[in-house]
Design a protein around this motif. Structure first.
Motif, PDB file in Angstrom:
ATOM      1  N   UNK A   4      -8.776 -21.553 -48.127  1.00 27.97           N
ATOM      2  CA  UNK A   4      -8.051 -21.269 -49.362  1.00 27.97           C
ATOM      3  C   UNK A   4      -9.035 -20.574 -50.292  1.00 27.97           C
ATOM      4  N   UNK A   5      -8.610 -19.462 -50.844  1.00 26.97           N
ATOM      5  CA  UNK A   5      -9.478 -18.694 -51.724  1.00 26.97           C
ATOM      6  C   UNK A   5      -8.730 -18.434 -53.023  1.00 26.97           C
ATOM      7  N   UNK A   6      -9.313 -18.876 -54.133  1.00 23.41           N
ATOM      8  CA  UNK A   6      -8.747 -18.549 -55.437  1.00 23.41           C
ATOM      9  C   UNK A   6      -9.593 -17.449 -56.037  1.00 23.41           C
ATOM     10  N   UNK A   7      -8.920 -16.365 -56.420  1.00 23.28           N
ATOM     11  CA  UNK A   7      -9.604 -15.213 -56.997  1.00 23.28           C
ATOM     12  C   UNK A   7      -9.080 -14.974 -58.404  1.00 23.28           C
ATOM     13  N   UNK A   8      -9.974 -15.039 -59.372  1.00 20.23           N
ATOM     14  CA  UNK A   8      -9.664 -14.715 -60.760  1.00 20.23           C
ATOM     15  C   UNK A   8     -10.322 -13.372 -61.058  1.00 20.23           C
ATOM     16  N   UNK A   9      -9.517 -12.395 -61.445  1.00 22.74           N
ATOM     17  CA  UNK A   9     -10.018 -11.048 -61.703  1.00 22.74           C
ATOM     18  C   UNK A   9     -10.270 -10.890 -63.202  1.00 22.74           C
ATOM     19  N   UNK A  10     -11.438 -10.343 -63.518  1.00 23.27           N
ATOM     20  CA  UNK A  10     -11.807 -10.115 -64.917  1.00 23.27           C
ATOM     21  C   UNK A  10     -12.355  -8.697 -65.059  1.00 23.27           C
ATOM     22  N   UNK A  11     -11.449  -7.768 -65.243  1.00 21.30           N
ATOM     23  CA  UNK A  11     -11.878  -6.389 -65.467  1.00 21.30           C
ATOM     24  C   UNK A  11     -12.437  -6.245 -66.884  1.00 21.30           C
ATOM     25  N   UNK A  12     -13.461  -5.437 -67.058  1.00 23.26           N
ATOM     26  CA  UNK A  12     -14.007  -5.221 -68.399  1.00 23.26           C
ATOM     27  C   UNK A  12     -12.940  -4.611 -69.311  1.00 23.26           C
ATOM     28  N   UNK A  75     -16.561  -7.111 -57.435  1.00 21.33           N
ATOM     29  CA  UNK A  75     -17.531  -7.233 -58.529  1.00 21.33           C
ATOM     30  C   UNK A  75     -16.942  -7.832 -59.807  1.00 21.33           C
ATOM     31  N   UNK A  76     -15.617  -7.867 -59.904  1.00 19.94           N
ATOM     32  CA  UNK A  76     -14.956  -8.339 -61.115  1.00 19.94           C
ATOM     33  C   UNK A  76     -14.225  -9.667 -60.888  1.00 19.94           C
ATOM     34  N   UNK A  77     -14.546 -10.360 -59.796  1.00 15.08           N
ATOM     35  CA  UNK A  77     -13.847 -11.596 -59.448  1.00 15.08           C
ATOM     36  C   UNK A  77     -14.740 -12.817 -59.585  1.00 15.08           C
ATOM     37  N   UNK A  78     -14.097 -13.906 -59.994  1.00 11.57           N
ATOM     38  CA  UNK A  78     -14.690 -15.228 -59.852  1.00 11.57           C
ATOM     39  C   UNK A  78     -13.915 -15.867 -58.706  1.00 11.57           C
ATOM     40  N   UNK A  79     -14.626 -16.320 -57.669  1.00  9.58           N
ATOM     41  CA  UNK A  79     -13.978 -16.769 -56.441  1.00  9.58           C
ATOM     42  C   UNK A  79     -14.369 -18.211 -56.145  1.00  9.58           C
ATOM     43  N   UNK A  80     -13.363 -18.997 -55.752  1.00 12.35           N
ATOM     44  CA  UNK A  80     -13.595 -20.366 -55.276  1.00 12.35           C
ATOM     45  C   UNK A  80     -13.010 -20.474 -53.879  1.00 12.35           C
ATOM     46  N   UNK A  81     -13.790 -21.018 -52.946  1.00  8.56           N
ATOM     47  CA  UNK A  81     -13.383 -21.115 -51.547  1.00  8.56           C
ATOM     48  C   UNK A  81     -13.341 -22.581 -51.129  1.00  8.56           C
TER      49      UNK A  81
END
Length: 96
Positions: A4-12, A75-81
């Motif tokens: 399971x991968x949660x990806x939070x995208x944070x573009x500048x 490069x713009x993601x915070x990822x939890x696996x």
């Protein structure tokens, strides 16, 4: 192995709109290719956020890392696996 991968995208905030749209288009194409070949099994949007929860079916952590690190938005993601395994009460035979 399933992950399971949660990806939070944070573009500048100052990223030009054209660049952001180009990245999103390339990301979508890459994700859909991975879904077609079975490595990216599920993709779910997190309501109200620029984030997703996904399930990957890969040989192990090294393959997962290789896939994630080549995503255009990486490069713009915070990822939890989280590693997953089949629950003994599951009625789905294709869970591995």
């Amino acid at each position: 192995m399933l992950f399971q991968v949660q990806m939070d995208v944070r573009l500048p905030h100052d990223m030009p709109a054209e660049q952001a749209e180009s990245l999103k288009k390339t990301e979508r194409e890459r994700a859909q290719a991975l879904m077609r070949n079975g490595q990216w099994r599920h993709l779910w949007r997190v309501a109200g956020r620029y984030a997703n929860v996904s399930v990957f079916d890969v040989s192990g952590a090294e393959e997962l890392h290789q896939i994630l690190s080549t995503l255009p938005l990486f490069p713009f993601m915070q990822i939890e696996v989280t590693a997953l395994c089949r629950h003994p009460s599951s009625i789905r035979e294709d869970d591995r």
